[in-house]
Design a protein around this motif. Structure first.
Motif, PDB file in Angstrom:
ATOM      1  N   ALA A 554      16.490 104.771  40.869  1.00 46.62           N
ATOM      2  CA  ALA A 554      15.246 105.292  41.456  1.00 46.62           C
ATOM      3  C   ALA A 554      15.081 104.798  42.891  1.00 46.62           C
ATOM      4  N   THR A 555      15.484 103.558  43.149  1.00 41.20           N
ATOM      5  CA  THR A 555      15.291 103.004  44.506  1.00 41.20           C
ATOM      6  C   THR A 555      16.577 103.013  45.321  1.00 41.20           C
ATOM      7  N   GLY A 556      17.703 103.381  44.693  1.00 42.88           N
ATOM      8  CA  GLY A 556      18.984 103.366  45.398  1.00 42.88           C
ATOM      9  C   GLY A 556      19.436 101.954  45.722  1.00 42.88           C
ATOM     10  N   GLU A 557      19.132 101.013  44.838  1.00 51.94           N
ATOM     11  CA  GLU A 557      19.487  99.617  45.112  1.00 51.94           C
ATOM     12  C   GLU A 557      20.500  99.090  44.101  1.00 51.94           C
ATOM     13  N   ILE A 558      21.395  98.256  44.617  1.00 47.80           N
ATOM     14  CA  ILE A 558      22.298  97.469  43.777  1.00 47.80           C
ATOM     15  C   ILE A 558      21.644  96.098  43.604  1.00 47.80           C
ATOM     16  N   VAL A 559      21.638  95.610  42.362  1.00 49.23           N
ATOM     17  CA  VAL A 559      20.998  94.317  42.087  1.00 49.23           C
ATOM     18  C   VAL A 559      22.077  93.368  41.559  1.00 49.23           C
ATOM     19  N   ILE A 560      22.339  92.304  42.306  1.00 49.81           N
ATOM     20  CA  ILE A 560      23.370  91.330  41.912  1.00 49.81           C
ATOM     21  C   ILE A 560      22.667  90.051  41.447  1.00 49.81           C
ATOM     22  N   LYS A 561      22.987  89.614  40.252  1.00 46.51           N
ATOM     23  CA  LYS A 561      22.412  88.348  39.772  1.00 46.51           C
ATOM     24  C   LYS A 561      23.535  87.306  39.699  1.00 46.51           C
ATOM     25  N   VAL A 562      23.238  86.113  40.181  1.00 43.95           N
ATOM     26  CA  VAL A 562      24.225  85.033  40.178  1.00 43.95           C
ATOM     27  C   VAL A 562      23.551  83.773  39.640  1.00 43.95           C
ATOM     28  N   SER A 563      24.183  83.142  38.677  1.00 40.52           N
ATOM     29  CA  SER A 563      23.695  81.842  38.222  1.00 40.52           C
ATOM     30  C   SER A 563      24.777  80.798  38.438  1.00 40.52           C
ATOM     31  N   ASN A 564      24.429  79.773  39.166  1.00 43.41           N
ATOM     32  CA  ASN A 564      25.338  78.638  39.370  1.00 43.41           C
ATOM     33  C   ASN A 564      24.819  77.488  38.514  1.00 43.41           C
ATOM     34  N   THR A 565      25.582  77.084  37.512  1.00 43.78           N
ATOM     35  CA  THR A 565      25.088  76.134  36.511  1.00 43.78           C
ATOM     36  C   THR A 565      25.499  74.681  36.779  1.00 43.78           C
ATOM     37  N   VAL A 566      26.101  74.435  37.931  1.00 44.38           N
ATOM     38  CA  VAL A 566      26.485  73.051  38.277  1.00 44.38           C
ATOM     39  C   VAL A 566      26.013  72.730  39.700  1.00 44.38           C
ATOM     40  N   ALA A 567      26.225  71.463  40.112  1.00 40.20           N
ATOM     41  CA  ALA A 567      25.665  70.998  41.389  1.00 40.20           C
ATOM     42  C   ALA A 567      26.437  71.519  42.608  1.00 40.20           C
ATOM     43  N   THR A 618      31.549  94.415  52.274  1.00 41.22           N
ATOM     44  CA  THR A 618      32.128  93.142  51.826  1.00 41.22           C
ATOM     45  C   THR A 618      31.274  92.026  52.415  1.00 41.22           C
ATOM     46  N   PHE A 619      30.816  91.137  51.601  1.00 42.88           N
ATOM     47  CA  PHE A 619      30.059  89.997  52.134  1.00 42.88           C
ATOM     48  C   PHE A 619      30.242  88.794  51.221  1.00 42.88           C
ATOM     49  N   THR A 620      30.116  87.627  51.817  1.00 38.67           N
ATOM     50  CA  THR A 620      30.267  86.391  51.041  1.00 38.67           C
ATOM     51  C   THR A 620      28.899  85.754  50.856  1.00 38.67           C
ATOM     52  N   PHE A 621      28.663  85.369  49.641  1.00 33.84           N
ATOM     53  CA  PHE A 621      27.382  84.757  49.303  1.00 33.84           C
ATOM     54  C   PHE A 621      27.626  83.337  48.795  1.00 33.84           C
ATOM     55  N   ALA A 622      26.865  82.401  49.345  1.00 32.41           N
ATOM     56  CA  ALA A 622      26.985  81.006  48.909  1.00 32.41           C
ATOM     57  C   ALA A 622      25.854  80.715  47.923  1.00 32.41           C
ATOM     58  N   ALA A 623      26.225  80.547  46.673  1.00 34.83           N
ATOM     59  CA  ALA A 623      25.217  80.235  45.649  1.00 34.83           C
ATOM     60  C   ALA A 623      25.024  78.730  45.602  1.00 34.83           C
ATOM     61  N   ALA A 624      23.822  78.296  45.904  1.00 35.30           N
ATOM     62  CA  ALA A 624      23.518  76.862  45.918  1.00 35.30           C
ATOM     63  C   ALA A 624      23.765  76.252  44.544  1.00 35.30           C
ATOM     64  N   GLY A 625      24.022  74.939  44.527  1.00 37.32           N
ATOM     65  CA  GLY A 625      24.161  74.252  43.239  1.00 37.32           C
ATOM     66  C   GLY A 625      22.891  74.424  42.417  1.00 37.32           C
ATOM     67  N   PHE A 626      23.025  74.569  41.127  1.00 39.01           N
ATOM     68  CA  PHE A 626      21.899  74.810  40.212  1.00 39.01           C
ATOM     69  C   PHE A 626      20.933  75.857  40.796  1.00 39.01           C
ATOM     70  N   SER A 627      21.385  77.086  40.820  1.00 41.30           N
ATOM     71  CA  SER A 627      20.537  78.147  41.377  1.00 41.30           C
ATOM     72  C   SER A 627      20.654  79.410  40.547  1.00 41.30           C
ATOM     73  N   VAL A 628      19.588  80.176  40.565  1.00 46.12           N
ATOM     74  CA  VAL A 628      19.581  81.520  39.972  1.00 46.12           C
ATOM     75  C   VAL A 628      19.163  82.455  41.097  1.00 46.12           C
ATOM     76  N   ASN A 629      19.999  83.479  41.354  1.00 49.28           N
ATOM     77  CA  ASN A 629      19.840  84.315  42.540  1.00 49.28           C
ATOM     78  C   ASN A 629      19.784  85.786  42.158  1.00 49.28           C
TER      79      ASN A 629
END
Ligand code: AHR
Length: 636
Positions: A554-567, A618-629
């Protein structure tokens, strides 16, 4: 790690995927004493008596108030509420109670009814005339609007009378009720701040009424609480006038008033746009009492009546006519009915209870649909999707006949268990059977004592570590949402001053609501669902960082979820195959130290932050330690 994203979706995301599970749990233990929270004012004598002429058959006891001879000034009694009372200037508090003189008296005078601080300073009051000539119950309604806000929540509701004028009188009281303004102004409604927090999650379904509170208990001695067949949750004892709700000794060690009953649950579902997932009691109580096979029929009939109360036709069904008499002729939406709760605790008898219930319910409700009714309804609301009933023993263990098409699976574990089991559903057969993750939470860091005490690893409040573990598991359920149709964290609510279970999704006290780390994860997932799943390079089954991708067409969006479970920070390079990908996107991120949590002493330690990030094909994403994005990108 490079993540290549597919151009095409694999399956739609079920609209019911993320919701809430509610049961009466985690309030106060030790409420067995009948005068708990009540106290005398200025020498008033109060006791609880079995009334020879009670206010109703369901409420046989009364509060007996005697004004001893020789008192002067206002004499009375007070109730200190649910660990106190929040009183706010200009809010209107609606109170009611019943009063009668047990024997005729010549007394005429006034009750003073109001709100006061615990130190006895009146905040607001109303004068109510009473007459001793009247020995029948009379309902008193008061409307109290304080002009000031007391400095603390340590407040009381009170009733007093002139001690000298009423000297020696005895007066009976029953069925006290006091409500602040409720969510959407519903009668017997929800506390506004708690309901608002629940609504902000945009939950898609509501599972009720339990949980153990439907059937059995892990924590309360069997001898002392409501874990018997007669004290089971019964829908018909939770509807109508409060005078007709006897309440019950609940399974968690305290009395349930059932003021929050079946109709209130259903209306709350509508208020929040949630589908009910309603359980029926299925012949199992306590830690082992199952109704014999040849004794099930009355309970099956009660389950049929419960469903008819929700969806039946008032013209042909007495329970539905009861609903109509309560002001709701139109049926509610009901697609999901669960048969029991955690029946793996009595799987040896579920083998006959399941077929007995499911066959009878399928026969009574072939489509579990709202029947066509003679009154006008929008066409779309007339027929609901047919469904199978949900089984609650261990999946296929034992094998049940008929074979359930839907199972409710529960898990309470450590944060790392959830991360390590993000692929729990990937290997399930695709044979038409679907799953409801009706309860899950990371509740302890100690795998050897999951249900133990805080001293032994049990969490009091969810942490960034536990919430990121749950998010990893949720990413797995979203990936497998071709077979997982619904999931709910449990339990939902816990009072910080009195709970039988921690952690809860939302903690509260008399004045405040504390949204946990897990709450924010649930909200991030529920408000960023998308409607179709986009496959991508899979995370490692044994890894510590997890991702999943959906699309909102409906919105034409891609939704990426990332969970980093360590520090340690994790870098992920996403490769998107779409012709047009925005060069910037939105990032919502919840992050903090492993042990960070929101609590009364640190209410705002964790909250999602939103910022713009650079994106592209193409893009690089840095998921912080213990984060949900959650990353949202326009792409076509
Ligand atoms: O959510 C707390 C309890 O855990 C539920 O009542 C029960 O179903 C499970 O054992």
């Amino acid at each position: 790690q490079t993540v290549s994203v597919s151009a095409t979706a694999s399956h739609p995301i079920p609209t019911t995927l993320w919701g809430q599970m509610f049961e009466d749990i985690s309030v106060t233990p030790n409420t067995a004493a009948s005068l708990n929270a009540w106290s005398a004012i200025n020498g008033g004598q109060i006791s609880v008596v079995a009334d020879s002429v009670p206010v109703s058959n369901s409420l046989p006891n009364s509060l007996r108030f005697t004004i001893p001879a020789g008192r002067t000034g206002q004499v009375g009694f007070a109730n200190s509420g649910f660990f106190g009372m929040k009183i706010v200037a200009s809010s209107t508090y609606k109170g009611s109670f019943f009063v009668k003189f047990p024997t005729v008296s010549s007394f005429t005078g006034n009750l003073i009814v109001g709100l006061r601080t615990t130190s006895g300073s009146t905040v607001v009051s109303q004068t109510v005339p009473i007459r001793g000539a009247s020995t029948s119950w009379q309902q008193i309604n008061v409307s109290l609007t304080p002009r000031t806000t007391p400095p603390s929540t340590d407040n009381q509701f009170f009733v007093t009378i002139d001690g000298a004028a009423a000297s020696g009188q005895t007066i009976n009281f029953a069925m006290f009720s006091l409500f602040p303004p409720t969510f959407k102004n519903r009668a017997n409604g929800m506390r506004n701040d708690i309901a608002t927090a629940l609504a902000e999650m945009k939950p898609k379904f509501f599972r009720f009424p339990g949980g153990n509170n439907l059937v059995r208990s892990l924590v309360v001695p069997i001898s002392c609480m409501g874990q018997t067949v007669p004290t089971r949750w019964q829908w018909n004892a939770t509807i109508g006038s409060l005078l007709d709700r006897p309440g019950r000794a609940g399974d968690w060690g305290y009395i349930n008033t059932d003021g929050l009953g079946l109709l209130e649950y259903l209306l709350f579902c509508e208020d929040l746009g949630m589908e009910p997932i309603m359980a029926v009691w299925a012949g199992f109580a306590l830690g082992g009492t199952s109704v014999a096979q040849n004794g099930l029929q009355p309970y099956i009939q009660q389950a049929i009546d419960q469903i008819n109360f929700v969806i039946g036709d008032p013209a042909t069904s007495a329970p539905a006519a009861r609903r109509a008499a309560l002001g709701r002729a139109q049926p509610f939406k009901l697609t999901y009915v669960e048969i029991g709760n955690e029946d793996f605790f009595a799987s040896d008898t579920y083998t006959y209870r399941w077929p007995a219930f499911v066959n009878a319910l399928r026969g009574a409700f072939p489509n579990l649909s709202a029947p066509l009714l003679p009154f006008a309804l929008p066409a779309a609301s007339l027929i609901y999707k047919s469904t199978e009933f949900i089984a609650t023993s261990n999946i296929n263990s034992p094998v049940l006949s008929p074979n359930p098409a839907q199972w409710d699976h529960h898990v309470y574990q450590t944060p790392s268990w959830f991360a390590q089991n993000s692929f729990f559903y990937d290997d399930m057969p695709r044979n038409g059977v679907t799953f409801f993750e009706g309860e899950y939470a990371a509740i302890s860091t100690n795998p050897n004592d999951i249900f133990g005490s805080p001293a032994n690893g049990r969490l009091t409040f969810s942490t960034m570590q536990s919430a990121s573990g749950e998010a990893a598991y949720m990413i797995g359920m979203e990936r497998n949402s071709d077979i997982v149709f619904a999931a709910s964290y449990a339990p939902l609510l816990g009072h910080v001053a009195g709970s039988q279970w921690t952690p809860n999704l939302i903690a509260f006290d008399t004045g405040n609501v504390y949204r946990s780390a897990s709450y924010f994860v649930q909200k991030l997932f529920s408000t960023n669902m998308g409607n179709e799943y986009i496959p991508s390079t899979l995370p490692s089954r044994t890894g510590t960082v997890f991702w999943g991708i959906t699309r909102n067409t409906a919105t034409g969006e891609i939704v990426i979820k990332v969970s980093n479970t360590v520090a340690a920070q994790a870098n992920l390079t996403f490769v998107l195959p779409f012709a047009n990908v925005a060069t910037s996107g939105s990032l919502q991120v919840l992050t903090g130290a492993a042990t960070a949590s929101n609590s009364p002493t640190t209410p705002s330690a964790l909250a999602p932050a939103t910022r713009t990030i650079t994106t592209g094909k193409t893009f690089t994403f840095a998921a912080a330690g213990f984060s949900v994005n959650v990353i949202t990108i326009k792409a076509s």
